[in-house]
Design an enzyme around this catalytic site. Structure first.
Site, PDB file in Angstrom:
ATOM      1  N   ASP A  86      21.391  27.418  48.478  1.00  0.00           N
ATOM      2  CA  ASP A  86      21.485  28.781  47.956  1.00  0.00           C
ATOM      3  C   ASP A  86      22.551  29.550  48.729  1.00  0.00           C
ATOM      4  OD1 ASP A  86      20.907  30.890  46.214  1.00  0.00           O
ATOM      5  OD2 ASP A  86      19.322  31.684  47.490  1.00  0.00           O
ATOM      6  N   LEU A  87      23.702  28.914  48.906  1.00  0.00           N
ATOM      7  CA  LEU A  87      24.788  29.589  49.604  1.00  0.00           C
ATOM      8  C   LEU A  87      25.354  30.680  48.713  1.00  0.00           C
ATOM      9  CD1 LEU A  87      26.650  26.542  51.175  1.00  0.00           C
ATOM     10  CD2 LEU A  87      25.214  28.220  52.348  1.00  0.00           C
TER      11      LEU A  87
END
Length: 181
Positions: A86-87
């Protein structure tokens, strides 16, 4: 539910192994008296990477320097078999001293889960942020460290150009998937 608890425990174990200057440190974790899982993370007062760069009108070279530090943190996590998954800018805070810190490993994927956890369907819940999601996240395929590399590419492109690589499609999962495969 049992699957979420197993995922949480796995995340906690993965985070406990990460000791890097650009990754927010896990301090403690466990279960409350009410049997709810919790994590205690180091508090970082900072600004999302894009806002930090824009507010200070940082030149291209300085933006690249900051992002290289982010990549070092991602590489370190990958070496410890942890994919962030979930960058995005809000998960990369830059502290006042100018150090980027990677946080929120909430949907972490252990790249090679231990045998006891192998039965977990890691992709089943598939939470992600569409704007930075890789094609495999959008389509529900297996997540790997390449998932993070794709998202990192979207972040650095946006950071350096001021626009998302798929600006017109970033809110439409079907169109975005078609454009990225």
């Amino acid at each position: 539910d049992p699957e979420t608890r197993l995922r949480f425990r796995s995340e906690r174990q993965g985070l406990a192994s990460l000791q890097h200057p650009n990754i927010v440190q896990l301090i403690d974790g466990g279960l409350t008296q009410g049997d709810l899982p919790y994590l205690v993370m180091e508090y970082v007062e900072g600004t999302p990477l894009d806002e930090y760069c824009d507010q200070r009108r940082l030149p291209l070279g300085r933006r690249i320097e900051l992002f290289i530090q982010v990549l070092a943190a991602i590489e370190y996590a990958h070496q410890h078999l942890v994919a962030h998954c979930d960058l995005k800018f809000s998960n990369i805070l830059v502290s006042e001293d100018g150090r980027p810190r990677l946080l929120d490993f909430g949907i972490t994927k252990i790249v090679e889960p231990p045998r006891a956890a192998a039965a977990i369907t890691w992709e089943s819940a598939r939470p992600f942020t569409l704007e930075f999601a890789s094609p495999e996240q959008i389509s529900g395929r297996k997540l790997t460290t390449a998932t993070d590399l794709y998202s990192a590419g979207v972040i650095v492109y946006t950071l350096l150009t001021g626009t998302h690589p798929f600006e017109d499609l970033k809110e439409d999962p079907i169109a975005l998937l078609r454009a990225t495969i």
